[in-house]
Every structure is written in structure tokens, then in C-alpha cells.
Design a protein around this motif. Structure first.
Motif, PDB file in Angstrom:
ATOM      1  N   TYR A   1       0.789  -1.235   0.000  1.00 23.39           N
ATOM      2  CA  TYR A   1       0.000   0.000   0.000  1.00 23.39           C
ATOM      3  C   TYR A   1       0.821   1.286   0.000  1.00 23.39           C
ATOM      4  CZ  TYR A   1      -3.838  -3.158   0.848  1.00 23.39           C
ATOM      5  OH  TYR A   1      -4.748  -4.160   0.709  1.00 23.39           O
ATOM      6  N   GLY A   2       2.137   1.176   0.229  1.00 24.23           N
ATOM      7  CA  GLY A   2       2.959   2.389   0.254  1.00 24.23           C
ATOM      8  C   GLY A   2       2.559   3.357   1.354  1.00 24.23           C
ATOM      9  N   LEU A   3       2.056   2.825   2.465  1.00 22.75           N
ATOM     10  CA  LEU A   3       1.651   3.652   3.606  1.00 22.75           C
ATOM     11  C   LEU A   3       2.372   3.149   4.858  1.00 22.75           C
ATOM     12  CD1 LEU A   3      -2.211   3.565   3.077  1.00 22.75           C
ATOM     13  CD2 LEU A   3      -0.850   5.655   3.136  1.00 22.75           C
ATOM     14  N   PRO A   4       2.554   4.021   5.866  1.00 20.41           N
ATOM     15  CA  PRO A   4       3.134   3.520   7.114  1.00 20.41           C
ATOM     16  C   PRO A   4       2.189   2.501   7.770  1.00 20.41           C
ATOM     17  CG  PRO A   4       3.037   5.934   7.104  1.00 20.41           C
ATOM     18  CD  PRO A   4       2.267   5.458   5.913  1.00 20.41           C
ATOM     19  N   VAL A   5       2.763   1.419   8.280  1.00 26.36           N
ATOM     20  CA  VAL A   5       1.960   0.374   8.926  1.00 26.36           C
ATOM     21  C   VAL A   5       2.490   0.159  10.343  1.00 26.36           C
ATOM     22  CG1 VAL A   5       1.326  -2.081   8.864  1.00 26.36           C
ATOM     23  CG2 VAL A   5       1.388  -0.765   6.738  1.00 26.36           C
ATOM     24  N   LEU A   6       1.585   0.048  11.298  1.00 28.99           N
ATOM     25  CA  LEU A   6       1.977  -0.179  12.692  1.00 28.99           C
ATOM     26  C   LEU A   6       1.276  -1.422  13.208  1.00 28.99           C
ATOM     27  CD1 LEU A   6       1.358   3.506  13.352  1.00 28.99           C
ATOM     28  CD2 LEU A   6       3.542   2.487  13.929  1.00 28.99           C
ATOM     29  N   LEU A   7       2.021  -2.266  13.940  1.00 31.76           N
ATOM     30  CA  LEU A   7       1.432  -3.488  14.492  1.00 31.76           C
ATOM     31  C   LEU A   7       1.499  -3.449  16.008  1.00 31.76           C
ATOM     32  CD1 LEU A   7       3.273  -6.338  12.494  1.00 31.76           C
ATOM     33  CD2 LEU A   7       1.364  -4.934  11.726  1.00 31.76           C
ATOM     34  N   GLU A   8       0.494  -4.023  16.653  1.00 30.02           N
ATOM     35  CA  GLU A   8       0.568  -4.200  18.103  1.00 30.02           C
ATOM     36  C   GLU A   8      -0.236  -5.438  18.476  1.00 30.02           C
ATOM     37  OE1 GLU A   8       2.023  -4.301  21.021  1.00 30.02           O
ATOM     38  OE2 GLU A   8       2.424  -2.129  20.921  1.00 30.02           O
ATOM     39  N   ASN A   9       0.223  -6.126  19.507  1.00 32.21           N
ATOM     40  CA  ASN A   9      -0.531  -7.247  20.054  1.00 32.21           C
ATOM     41  C   ASN A   9      -1.878  -6.736  20.579  1.00 32.21           C
ATOM     42  OD1 ASN A   9      -1.025  -8.279  23.110  1.00 32.21           O
ATOM     43  ND2 ASN A   9      -0.721  -9.986  21.718  1.00 32.21           N
ATOM     44  N   ASP A  10      -2.940  -7.528  20.383  1.00 34.87           N
ATOM     45  CA  ASP A  10      -4.285  -7.053  20.728  1.00 34.87           C
ATOM     46  C   ASP A  10      -4.440  -6.670  22.205  1.00 34.87           C
ATOM     47  OD1 ASP A  10      -4.053  -9.757  21.420  1.00 34.87           O
ATOM     48  OD2 ASP A  10      -6.175 -10.186  21.105  1.00 34.87           O
ATOM     49  N   VAL A  11      -3.867  -7.465  23.103  1.00 31.99           N
ATOM     50  CA  VAL A  11      -4.064  -7.183  24.533  1.00 31.99           C
ATOM     51  C   VAL A  11      -3.212  -5.986  24.971  1.00 31.99           C
ATOM     52  CG1 VAL A  11      -4.263  -8.177  26.841  1.00 31.99           C
ATOM     53  CG2 VAL A  11      -4.396  -9.662  24.847  1.00 31.99           C
ATOM     54  N   ASN A  12      -1.985  -5.898  24.433  1.00 25.61           N
ATOM     55  CA  ASN A  12      -1.158  -4.721  24.719  1.00 25.61           C
ATOM     56  C   ASN A  12      -1.865  -3.452  24.259  1.00 25.61           C
ATOM     57  OD1 ASN A  12       0.911  -6.165  25.808  1.00 25.61           O
ATOM     58  ND2 ASN A  12       2.292  -5.975  24.077  1.00 25.61           N
ATOM     59  N   LEU A  13      -2.452  -3.518  23.068  1.00 28.43           N
ATOM     60  CA  LEU A  13      -3.131  -2.343  22.520  1.00 28.43           C
ATOM     61  C   LEU A  13      -4.304  -1.945  23.399  1.00 28.43           C
ATOM     62  CD1 LEU A  13      -3.482  -0.242  20.310  1.00 28.43           C
ATOM     63  CD2 LEU A  13      -4.752  -1.920  18.978  1.00 28.43           C
ATOM     64  N   LEU A  14      -5.088  -2.943  23.803  1.00 23.81           N
ATOM     65  CA  LEU A  14      -6.236  -2.660  24.671  1.00 23.81           C
ATOM     66  C   LEU A  14      -5.768  -2.058  26.002  1.00 23.81           C
ATOM     67  CD1 LEU A  14      -9.346  -4.722  24.733  1.00 23.81           C
ATOM     68  CD2 LEU A  14      -8.459  -4.083  26.942  1.00 23.81           C
ATOM     69  N   ALA A  15      -4.685  -2.629  26.556  1.00 17.79           N
ATOM     70  CA  ALA A  15      -4.148  -2.118  27.824  1.00 17.79           C
ATOM     71  C   ALA A  15      -3.665  -0.677  27.645  1.00 17.79           C
ATOM     72  CB  ALA A  15      -3.004  -3.007  28.317  1.00 17.79           C
ATOM     73  N   LEU A  16      -3.008  -0.383  26.531  1.00 20.30           N
ATOM     74  CA  LEU A  16      -2.527   0.986  26.274  1.00 20.30           C
ATOM     75  C   LEU A  16      -3.688   1.968  26.207  1.00 20.30           C
ATOM     76  CD1 LEU A  16       0.177   0.260  23.532  1.00 20.30           C
ATOM     77  CD2 LEU A  16       0.611   1.235  25.782  1.00 20.30           C
ATOM     78  N   VAL A  17      -4.726   1.595  25.453  1.00 17.28           N
ATOM     79  CA  VAL A  17      -5.881   2.479  25.302  1.00 17.28           C
ATOM     80  C   VAL A  17      -6.560   2.708  26.654  1.00 17.28           C
ATOM     81  CG1 VAL A  17      -8.198   2.654  24.295  1.00 17.28           C
ATOM     82  CG2 VAL A  17      -6.296   1.877  22.880  1.00 17.28           C
ATOM     83  N   GLU A  18      -6.771   1.643  27.415  1.00 19.53           N
ATOM     84  CA  GLU A  18      -7.460   1.773  28.700  1.00 19.53           C
ATOM     85  C   GLU A  18      -6.613   2.527  29.727  1.00 19.53           C
ATOM     86  OE1 GLU A  18     -10.633   1.151  29.234  1.00 19.53           O
ATOM     87  OE2 GLU A  18     -10.763   0.558  27.136  1.00 19.53           O
ATOM     88  N   ASN A  19      -5.278   2.363  29.644  1.00 23.37           N
ATOM     89  CA  ASN A  19      -4.406   3.108  30.562  1.00 23.37           C
ATOM     90  C   ASN A  19      -4.305   4.572  30.179  1.00 23.37           C
ATOM     91  OD1 ASN A  19      -2.695   1.585  32.799  1.00 23.37           O
ATOM     92  ND2 ASN A  19      -3.090   0.126  31.156  1.00 23.37           N
ATOM     93  N   LEU A  20      -4.367   4.861  28.882  1.00 23.14           N
ATOM     94  CA  LEU A  20      -4.260   6.251  28.434  1.00 23.14           C
ATOM     95  C   LEU A  20      -5.483   7.055  28.814  1.00 23.14           C
ATOM     96  CD1 LEU A  20      -2.707   5.857  24.878  1.00 23.14           C
ATOM     97  CD2 LEU A  20      -1.791   7.264  26.712  1.00 23.14           C
ATOM     98  N   LYS A  21      -6.669   6.529  28.450  1.00 22.01           N
ATOM     99  CA  LYS A  21      -7.855   7.354  28.699  1.00 22.01           C
ATOM    100  C   LYS A  21      -9.084   6.540  29.030  1.00 22.01           C
ATOM    101  CE  LYS A  21      -7.366   8.064  23.789  1.00 22.01           C
ATOM    102  NZ  LYS A  21      -7.121   8.944  22.707  1.00 22.01           N
ATOM    103  N   GLY A  22      -8.919   5.321  29.488  1.00 29.27           N
ATOM    104  CA  GLY A  22     -10.074   4.464  29.771  1.00 29.27           C
ATOM    105  C   GLY A  22     -10.204   4.119  31.233  1.00 29.27           C
TER     106      GLY A  22
END
Ligand SMILES: [Zn+2]
Length: 385
Positions: free
Chosen positions: A181-202
Motif C-alpha cells: 500500500y505504500g503507507l506507514p503500517v503499525l502493528l501491536e498485540n491485541d491485549v497490549n493495545l487494549l491495555a494501552l488504550v485503557e491506561n491512556l484514557k479508559g
């Protein structure tokens, strides 16, 4: 030394621009004067940067509010409605994608369900992204693709280290998608991502030490200690699903190569091994059916042992439980687990609070958030938004 100067100036210019951009994102609406105060940059530098951002349609000027005398400061905000991000949730049984604008508004959603036991999901990911691309109002304003992966991920290298459910092993998913796609791509483990979101503002925003446990097709965990996500030496910290909960004859073999792992009992895939689904387990328990009650007790015992051990070892303030198994069995499961914690962990660790989300969040939206955070250079791992 002279030869390096233009590069250094350019770098400094882009660092300053990033600083200003991030502040408008996190603190906006914000005036040029406030930007100068908060960054320590001169008024002229701020004016130049803001002019560039206005020209590129990244920032908008709002109508000034009333001020006491003098020129009214013009508040600046991010023009979030004209920038886009794609988020993809790569789960064992489906791929779900969302096209989001930078104001977190969803423009389009797509789900590709996998057929049978096909393990390799790349063509499903490509299929989902291709469909989303049809709905991007302006491709030049699409800033990247974020992926939430059910499996072990090295997010810096952009590889899926291991995911038996997805059929990936040391797979360079980021490179494959960037090539496509010629675009920046970012990967994260599903549980890490959920933990990051909930720790940031959840739900975990006020917590400094917590664990997130996802009981779903498989079982995963994420550890946050002193506001830092612990990835471990090989990005495999938090593998809660492979806690040992059974020994001896009855211990089932796990895909990790060991026996008696929690995931062989207390996940959707574990339930299937003994011919249960979440729905018939729930129905059976509500109808007081003995077989269902025995199965439920086995699951609660297994999670209770693993959870008791991890709480005793890490002394978290909060445990966040999520995933399809929690969504379906929450009212039955959580009171039982609270009781197990009361009886299984030392008195010193019993202050831990067990929390649940109303429902497991749409992870494709969180995955698009990876792109938005990256664009504004918000340091996710520091949880400092
Ligand atoms: Zn295992």
C-alpha cells in the motif's frame, strides 16, 4: 561540519513542527501565544510553523472568543475531519477493518469472516483494506494502517513472532503491507493495545500498576508497572494463557508444546476441545444443569489459580478482564473470581480491584488510533497522553 548544517536545520525544523503539532492535538484549542509559551520557541518560529500547518490543511483556525482588550487570540485546532487512518483487527476467526477520521469518527467498517480452518490471513487483511480504500474521501490524506494482532508481536520490527491461531511465525507483516500500500503500517498485540488504550484514557487511567487479561479464542495478558507497559526481553511478557493450572493425567497438551496450560481449559478454543460453546455453557449454568456447572467450576478454578498467582507475584492495583468469554459470562464469572482472590492471595495483595469493560472494544478502532498517535508522535509506551 558545514556540510551537516542544512540537515541539522531541517531536522530541528521538523522536531519543532512535531512539538507544535502534538501540542495542538493534546491541548487544542490553543493560541499561537500559548504555543510559544509552552514550547519555548519564538513567536516568529511558531507563526512560520502554524502557517505551514494551515497551508497543509492539518490545522484550522477557530473563531476567537471574547477577550479583555487588545487583539483576540485565534484558537488553533487539528483539522481531524480531513485526515484518515485505517485500523485492522486481525483475529483468529475474522478480520475486521475500520476507516476512521482523526476525530475518531468511523467512516466505514468491514468484516471478513474466515472459511473453515484456513490459517493464513494475509488475503483477508488485504481484502478488508482494499474495501476500506474504496471509501477514503481523499487517498492523499490517508496517514497509515494500524493492526491489532491476536498473537505475539514485535511492534518495533513489525513482525508477528508467533500466532498459532493465525498461522504466522516470524512473519514480516508490516513490510508486506507497506509494500502493498505504500503507507506507514503499525502493528501491536491485541491485549497490549487494549491495555494501552485503557491506561491512556479508559478504565485504567487512574491506575499505575495493572494487568489486563483477555479471555477469548485464546488467552493473552498485558502488564503495566509504574505506568510502563512491560514487553519483556522477547516481547512475550504477559503470556497468561500458558500459566500451568493442571498437572498429571488430565493435563491437556497445549499448542505451545507444554501441558496443562490455562488456555486449554478457559478459552473458546479450550471449550471447543471438550465440545462446549460459550452460549451453551452459559445456558446450561443458568438452568443449573450439572455438566455445565461442573465445566464452569473447572474454568473458574483454573482462572482463579492463575489469577491468584499473578496477583501475588505482581501486586497490581487493578485487573482488567476482557474478551468474548468475559462478555458472555461476566455476571457469573466475576463474583466467583472475587471470592477466589479473597481466599487464594495473601492478605497484603487483596486490595486489588477487578474491573470489566461494558463490552470488548472494537479493536479495529483502537488499531486506527495507533496511526493517529504515531502521526502526532504521542509516546504510547510512556502512557503520557
Ligand atoms: Zn501453553
Amino acid at each position: 561540519m558545514q556540510a551537516n548544517k542544512p540537515t541539522s536545520n531541517k531536522l530541528l525544523k521538523s522536531i519543532n513542527q512535531q512539538k507544535v503539532l502534538r501540542l495542538i492535538y493534546t491541548d487544542g484549542p490553543i493560541s499561537r501565544v500559548e504555543l510559544a509559551e509552552k514550547t519555548g520557541l519564538t513567536q516568529q518560529t511558531i507563526t512560520n510553523i502554524v502557517n505551514r500547518l494551515l497551508q497543509d490543511d492539518i490545522v484550522l483556525e477557530m473563531t476567537p472568543t471574547a477577550s479583555s482588550g487588545g487583539r483576540k487570540p485565534v484558537p488553533l485546532v487539528i483539522d481531524g475531519s480531513s485526515m484518515y487512518a485505517i485500523g485492522v483487527e486481525v483475529a483468529v476467526e475474522y478480520v475486521r477493518g475500520s476507516l476512521m477520521d482523526f476525530q475518531n469518527k468511523r467512516i466505514y467498517e468491514v468484516t471478513k469472516r474466515k472459511n473453515g480452518n484456513e490459517g493464513y490471513p494475509l488475503r483477508y487483511i488485504i481484502g478488508a483494506v482494499d474495501e476500506l480504500l474504496q471509501h477514503v474521501p481523499d487517498r492523499s490524506r490517508l496517514k497509515g494502517i494500524g493492526c491489532s494482532i491476536q498473537g505475539l508481536v514485535d511492534s518495533r520490527q513489525g513482525t508477528v513472532i508467533y500466532s498459532p491461531g493465525l498461522g504466522f511465525r516470524n512473519y514480516p507483516l508490516r513490510d508486506r503491507l507497506e509494500e502493498a500500500y505504500g503507507l506507514p503500517v503499525l502493528l501491536e498485540n491485541d491485549v497490549n493495545l487494549l491495555a494501552l488504550v485503557e491506561n491512556l484514557k479508559g478504565t485504567l487511567a487512574a491506575s499505575q500498576n495493572n494487568i489486563t487479561i483477555k479471555l477469548d479464542y485464546g488467552i493473552g495478558g498485558a502488564i503495566v508497572a509504574n505506568n510502563q507497559l512491560c514487553a519483556g526481553a522477547n516481547h512475550v511478557a504477559g503470556e497468561f494463557g500458558h500459566y500451568k493450572v493442571e498437572t498429571g493425567e488430565q493435563a491437556l497438551k497445549c499448542h505451545c508444546g507444554a501441558k496443562g496450560c490455562l488456555t486449554t481449559i478457559a478459552s473458546i478454543s479450550g471449550l471447543r476441545r471438550s465440545s462446549w460453546t460459550l452460549e451453551n455453557l452459559r445456558a446450561g449454568v443458568s438452568e443449573q444443569e450439572p455438566e455445565a456447572k461442573a465445566k464452569f467450576k473447572q474454568i473458574v478454578d483454573a482462572i482463579g489459580i492463575a489469577l491468584g498467582n499473578v496477583i501475588t507475584f505482581l501486586n497490581p492495583e487493578h485487573v482488567l478482564l476482557t474478551g468474548a468469554l468475559v462478555d458472555e459470562l461476566k455476571e457469573l464469572l466475576v463474583p466467583e473470581l472475587k471470592e477466589r482472590i479473597r481466599s487464594n492471595v495473601p492478605e497484603t495483595c487483596r486490595g486489588v480491584e477487578l474491573v470489566c469493560l461494558p463490552a470488548t472494544p472494537n479493536e479495529s478502532i483502537s488499531a486506527a488510533g495507533l496511526v493517529i498517535n504515531e502521526f502526532f508522535d504521542v509516546p504510547l509506551e510512556q502512557l503520557s497522553l
